[in-house]
Write a protein that holds these residues in place. Structure first.
Motif, PDB file in Angstrom:
ATOM      1  N   GLN A   9     -18.922  -3.433  17.349  1.00  0.00           N
ATOM      2  CA  GLN A   9     -17.710  -4.222  17.158  1.00  0.00           C
ATOM      3  C   GLN A   9     -17.739  -4.914  15.795  1.00  0.00           C
ATOM      4  N   HIS A  48     -16.857 -10.007  23.859  1.00  0.00           N
ATOM      5  CA  HIS A  48     -16.836  -8.543  23.817  1.00  0.00           C
ATOM      6  C   HIS A  48     -15.409  -8.048  24.010  1.00  0.00           C
ATOM      7  N   THR A 103     -17.458 -11.302  17.605  1.00  0.00           N
ATOM      8  CA  THR A 103     -18.858 -10.889  17.712  1.00  0.00           C
ATOM      9  C   THR A 103     -19.779 -12.079  17.483  1.00  0.00           C
ATOM     10  N   LEU A 146     -21.791  -5.073  20.859  1.00  0.00           N
ATOM     11  CA  LEU A 146     -21.365  -6.092  19.894  1.00  0.00           C
ATOM     12  C   LEU A 146     -21.647  -5.683  18.451  1.00  0.00           C
TER      13      LEU A 146
END
Length: 80
Positions: free
Chosen positions: A42, A32, A27, A39
């Motif tokens: 994530q 990705h 990130t 993001l």
């Protein structure tokens, strides 16, 4: 056999924590990963995976050391 089971029990949270660190690093560099939609999501999942993995590992070690009597007095279980 018991040592192998203990190794597997510790290996799974270790891999989870390592994957969480990888997600946060990706990130940071803008990479990705497919299952995550954004993001920021994530990164949040990376934090959660890291905390869960390290928390399980630390709790396992604390429990083992409590059984062996190798902890400081402040970490001993309170007698109610």
């Amino acid at each position: 056999m018991a040592r192998l089971a203990a190794l597997i029990v510790l290996l799974i949270p270790g891999i989870l924590a390592a994957f969480g660190i990888k997600l946060m690093r990706d990130t940071f560099f803008g990479i990705h990963i497919l299952p995550f939609g954004a993001l920021w999501f994530q990164f949040i999942c990376g934090i959660v995976f890291t905390v869960l993995g390290l928390g399980f590992f630390a709790g396992f070690l604390l429990n083992r050391d409590r059984k062996n009597g190798k902890v400081a007095p402040r970490f001993e279980k309170k007698k109610d």
